[in-house]
Scaffold this motif. Sequence first.
Motif, PDB file in Angstrom:
ATOM      1  N   GLU A  70       0.668  -1.610  -0.328  1.00 51.66           N
ATOM      2  CA  GLU A  70      -0.008   0.254  -0.341  1.00 51.66           C
ATOM      3  C   GLU A  70       1.055   1.300  -0.209  1.00 51.66           C
ATOM      4  O   GLU A  70       0.912   2.232  -0.589  1.00 51.66           O
ATOM      5  CB  GLU A  70      -1.069   0.058   1.175  1.00 51.66           C
ATOM      6  N   LEU A  71       2.391   1.688   0.714  1.00 48.27           N
ATOM      7  CA  LEU A  71       2.446   2.300   0.805  1.00 48.27           C
ATOM      8  C   LEU A  71       3.749   2.971  -0.129  1.00 48.27           C
ATOM      9  O   LEU A  71       3.360   3.990  -0.636  1.00 48.27           O
ATOM     10  CB  LEU A  71       3.696   2.392   2.000  1.00 48.27           C
ATOM     11  N   LEU A  72       3.701   1.753  -1.185  1.00 46.95           N
ATOM     12  CA  LEU A  72       4.856   2.429  -2.245  1.00 46.95           C
ATOM     13  C   LEU A  72       3.828   2.316  -3.279  1.00 46.95           C
ATOM     14  O   LEU A  72       3.997   3.114  -4.318  1.00 46.95           O
ATOM     15  CB  LEU A  72       5.449   0.618  -2.687  1.00 46.95           C
ATOM     16  N   ALA A  73       2.080   2.574  -3.244  1.00 45.25           N
ATOM     17  CA  ALA A  73       2.219   2.610  -4.085  1.00 45.25           C
ATOM     18  C   ALA A  73       1.078   3.859  -4.275  1.00 45.25           C
ATOM     19  O   ALA A  73       0.666   4.567  -4.917  1.00 45.25           O
ATOM     20  CB  ALA A  73       0.030   1.567  -4.126  1.00 45.25           C
ATOM     21  N   LEU A  74       1.274   4.528  -3.313  1.00 39.44           N
ATOM     22  CA  LEU A  74       1.273   5.857  -2.753  1.00 39.44           C
ATOM     23  C   LEU A  74       1.624   7.083  -4.388  1.00 39.44           C
ATOM     24  O   LEU A  74       2.590   6.904  -4.124  1.00 39.44           O
ATOM     25  CB  LEU A  74       1.607   6.545  -1.679  1.00 39.44           C
ATOM     26  N   PRO A  75       0.552   7.636  -4.338  1.00 42.04           N
ATOM     27  CA  PRO A  75       1.765   8.899  -4.602  1.00 42.04           C
ATOM     28  C   PRO A  75       3.329   9.143  -5.179  1.00 42.04           C
ATOM     29  O   PRO A  75       3.649  10.331  -5.779  1.00 42.04           O
ATOM     30  CB  PRO A  75       0.214  10.367  -4.759  1.00 42.04           C
ATOM     31  N   GLU A  76       3.335   9.433  -3.733  1.00 33.24           N
ATOM     32  CA  GLU A  76       4.644  10.092  -3.122  1.00 33.24           C
ATOM     33  C   GLU A  76       4.799   9.135  -2.361  1.00 33.24           C
ATOM     34  O   GLU A  76       4.340   9.498  -0.666  1.00 33.24           O
ATOM     35  CB  GLU A  76       4.878  11.691  -2.245  1.00 33.24           C
ATOM     36  N   PRO A  77       5.584   8.158  -2.142  1.00 34.26           N
ATOM     37  CA  PRO A  77       5.483   6.869  -1.237  1.00 34.26           C
ATOM     38  C   PRO A  77       6.682   7.095  -0.484  1.00 34.26           C
ATOM     39  O   PRO A  77       8.052   8.678  -0.791  1.00 34.26           O
ATOM     40  CB  PRO A  77       5.820   5.839  -2.243  1.00 34.26           C
ATOM     41  N   PRO A  78       6.564   6.903   0.616  1.00 37.67           N
ATOM     42  CA  PRO A  78       7.938   7.245   1.774  1.00 37.67           C
ATOM     43  C   PRO A  78       9.553   6.294   1.418  1.00 37.67           C
ATOM     44  O   PRO A  78       8.947   5.692   0.489  1.00 37.67           O
ATOM     45  CB  PRO A  78       7.493   5.905   2.801  1.00 37.67           C
ATOM     46  N   THR A  79      10.793   6.822   1.987  1.00 43.64           N
ATOM     47  CA  THR A  79      11.558   6.433   1.314  1.00 43.64           C
ATOM     48  C   THR A  79      11.764   5.646   2.167  1.00 43.64           C
ATOM     49  O   THR A  79      13.296   4.996   2.081  1.00 43.64           O
ATOM     50  CB  THR A  79      12.376   7.700   1.280  1.00 43.64           C
ATOM     51  N   LEU A  80      11.448   5.444   3.513  1.00 40.24           N
ATOM     52  CA  LEU A  80      12.402   4.858   4.295  1.00 40.24           C
ATOM     53  C   LEU A  80      11.391   3.931   5.457  1.00 40.24           C
ATOM     54  O   LEU A  80       9.945   5.013   5.512  1.00 40.24           O
ATOM     55  CB  LEU A  80      13.173   5.452   5.187  1.00 40.24           C
ATOM     56  N   VAL A  81      11.318   2.707   4.956  1.00 40.50           N
ATOM     57  CA  VAL A  81       9.883   2.302   6.403  1.00 40.50           C
ATOM     58  C   VAL A  81      10.465   1.440   7.856  1.00 40.50           C
ATOM     59  O   VAL A  81      10.949   0.733   7.320  1.00 40.50           O
ATOM     60  CB  VAL A  81       9.574   1.327   5.758  1.00 40.50           C
ATOM     61  N   PHE A  82       9.970   2.266   8.949  1.00 36.71           N
ATOM     62  CA  PHE A  82      10.510   1.551   9.826  1.00 36.71           C
ATOM     63  C   PHE A  82       9.474   0.142   9.872  1.00 36.71           C
ATOM     64  O   PHE A  82       8.490   0.771   9.768  1.00 36.71           O
ATOM     65  CB  PHE A  82      10.199   2.279  11.161  1.00 36.71           C
ATOM     66  N   CYS A  83      10.223  -1.326  10.309  1.00 41.77           N
ATOM     67  CA  CYS A  83       9.199  -2.029  10.858  1.00 41.77           C
ATOM     68  C   CYS A  83       8.963  -2.185  12.469  1.00 41.77           C
ATOM     69  O   CYS A  83      10.273  -2.210  13.340  1.00 41.77           O
ATOM     70  CB  CYS A  83       9.149  -3.047  10.146  1.00 41.77           C
ATOM     71  N   GLY A  84       7.831  -2.863  12.291  1.00 42.54           N
ATOM     72  CA  GLY A  84       7.927  -3.057  13.887  1.00 42.54           C
ATOM     73  C   GLY A  84       8.620  -3.822  14.689  1.00 42.54           C
ATOM     74  O   GLY A  84       9.509  -4.622  15.535  1.00 42.54           O
ATOM     75  N   ASN A  85       9.069  -5.215  13.966  1.00 45.06           N
ATOM     76  CA  ASN A  85       9.977  -6.716  13.676  1.00 45.06           C
ATOM     77  C   ASN A  85      10.657  -6.981  12.611  1.00 45.06           C
ATOM     78  O   ASN A  85      10.500  -6.452  11.647  1.00 45.06           O
ATOM     79  CB  ASN A  85       9.570  -7.599  14.922  1.00 45.06           C
ATOM     80  N   ASP A  86      11.611  -7.949  12.505  1.00 42.52           N
ATOM     81  CA  ASP A  86      12.208  -7.919  11.512  1.00 42.52           C
ATOM     82  C   ASP A  86      10.947  -9.571  10.782  1.00 42.52           C
ATOM     83  O   ASP A  86      11.343  -8.988   9.023  1.00 42.52           O
ATOM     84  CB  ASP A  86      13.541  -9.002  12.209  1.00 42.52           C
ATOM     85  N   VAL A  87      10.190  -9.656  11.661  1.00 39.73           N
ATOM     86  CA  VAL A  87       9.658 -10.802  10.735  1.00 39.73           C
ATOM     87  C   VAL A  87       8.552  -9.965   9.667  1.00 39.73           C
ATOM     88  O   VAL A  87       8.068 -10.535   8.263  1.00 39.73           O
ATOM     89  CB  VAL A  87       8.566 -11.642  11.644  1.00 39.73           C
ATOM     90  N   VAL A  88       8.206  -8.337  10.629  1.00 37.35           N
ATOM     91  CA  VAL A  88       7.515  -7.775   9.904  1.00 37.35           C
ATOM     92  C   VAL A  88       8.444  -7.357   8.154  1.00 37.35           C
ATOM     93  O   VAL A  88       7.779  -6.916   7.311  1.00 37.35           O
ATOM     94  CB  VAL A  88       6.816  -6.394  10.268  1.00 37.35           C
ATOM     95  N   ALA A  89       9.633  -6.600   8.720  1.00 38.36           N
ATOM     96  CA  ALA A  89      10.332  -5.965   7.654  1.00 38.36           C
ATOM     97  C   ALA A  89      10.391  -7.126   6.581  1.00 38.36           C
ATOM     98  O   ALA A  89      10.919  -6.995   5.290  1.00 38.36           O
ATOM     99  CB  ALA A  89      11.892  -6.340   8.189  1.00 38.36           C
ATOM    100  N   TYR A  90      10.740  -9.183   6.878  1.00 42.50           N
ATOM    101  CA  TYR A  90      11.070  -9.905   5.740  1.00 42.50           C
ATOM    102  C   TYR A  90       9.726  -9.823   4.947  1.00 42.50           C
ATOM    103  O   TYR A  90       9.211  -9.314   3.467  1.00 42.50           O
ATOM    104  CB  TYR A  90      10.732 -11.206   6.198  1.00 42.50           C
ATOM    105  N   GLY A  91       8.463  -9.086   5.570  1.00 41.42           N
ATOM    106  CA  GLY A  91       6.983  -9.082   4.548  1.00 41.42           C
ATOM    107  C   GLY A  91       7.105  -7.643   3.529  1.00 41.42           C
ATOM    108  O   GLY A  91       6.710  -7.938   2.516  1.00 41.42           O
ATOM    109  N   ALA A  92       8.209  -6.639   4.455  1.00 39.28           N
ATOM    110  CA  ALA A  92       8.325  -5.250   3.725  1.00 39.28           C
ATOM    111  C   ALA A  92       8.861  -5.900   2.456  1.00 39.28           C
ATOM    112  O   ALA A  92       8.789  -5.250   0.786  1.00 39.28           O
ATOM    113  CB  ALA A  92       9.133  -4.278   4.509  1.00 39.28           C
ATOM    114  N   LEU A  93      10.328  -6.110   2.814  1.00 39.41           N
ATOM    115  CA  LEU A  93      11.273  -6.588   1.602  1.00 39.41           C
ATOM    116  C   LEU A  93      10.412  -7.338   0.694  1.00 39.41           C
ATOM    117  O   LEU A  93      10.404  -7.403  -0.703  1.00 39.41           O
ATOM    118  CB  LEU A  93      12.237  -7.349   2.212  1.00 39.41           C
TER     119      LEU A  93
END
Length: 333
Positions: free
Chosen positions: A228-251
């Motif tokens: 969702e975040l990457l689909a925004l017109p101006e997406p964030p350039t940095l995303v902090f994730c609640g834990n590493d498991v969430v970050a795996y999904g972000a990757l």
Amino acid sequence: MAVTSRDVARVAGVSQPTVSRALRDDPRLSDRTKQRVREAADLLGYVLSDAGRALSSGRTRRIGLLVTDLGNEFYHHIIAPMHRELEQHGYQLVLHTESTDDGNVADRLLANGIDAVILATTTVDSIAPLRLRDRGMPFVYLNRTSTQVDADATIVSPAAGFAAAARRARELGHTRVGAVLGPSNTSTGQDRELALRAALADHGLGLESRYVRRGTYDTAVGDAAVTELLALPEPPTLVFCGNDVVAYGALNAASRAGVDVPGGVSIVGFDDLPPAAWPVLQLSTIAYDFHEMAREAARLAVRRLDGPQEPLSHKTFPSTFVERRSLGPAPAR
């Protein structure tokens, strides 16, 4: 036929209750009696059973670990160090899984024949700690606390780790910062969010609501949120994730969207689980000694059983920032 304590008593020339007391090294018995019983037990191949120990001592020598989120890889990594620590103290670790930690969990834990329990996934609104307290079951919080019932706890201080990460983010030119935060009904999620916001504010950064998502600590949440975040017109350039498991999904989400990490978006996790350092991931993350945290939770449980009147102990573990390949300069606008 199986050898019984009655057989040992007959060979040693003592009463049956004396056998269990001698094998438990009861100080009320003489060394000579204990030796005679041990020699008889060795001769017959008799070993005092766990059930026998429980009947005679009032303890099963079993400590439970309550987990309601087996999909979170974090818990896979704490079981071994916790097991080894308890084993050194003569206790067994019993994994108890539930879909929720409602009040009925306390009854099931008591029926499971354990001496104490380590609560690893308790939410701030859970009534399980209240039920455990009322039923006299000792417990320890792992990686969390509760305002409803105070108890021994192991917790992480995320401030130092986030402060270093926020400073580095500023140096790398990031201004559009997003976050996939953990559940707001856990002390862990609350503490990490407050620390992240404070650290960003100290470096002139913030979290706009359009760049914030929340969810449980699992890969699917990170994947869906960053999609969702990457689909925004101006997406964030940095995303902090609640834990590493969430970050795996972000990757995963970034890879599927064809967005380079860190060329198009940088990602930071929390926990520093072993896969974070794998060459294929090289995840920047907030680290702390979760192995020692697991061992300390085990020690606190044993301490509580040995000294019910001891003052409560909250053990805090510091955090650090580990920078790897997933964090890079902000992309040019």
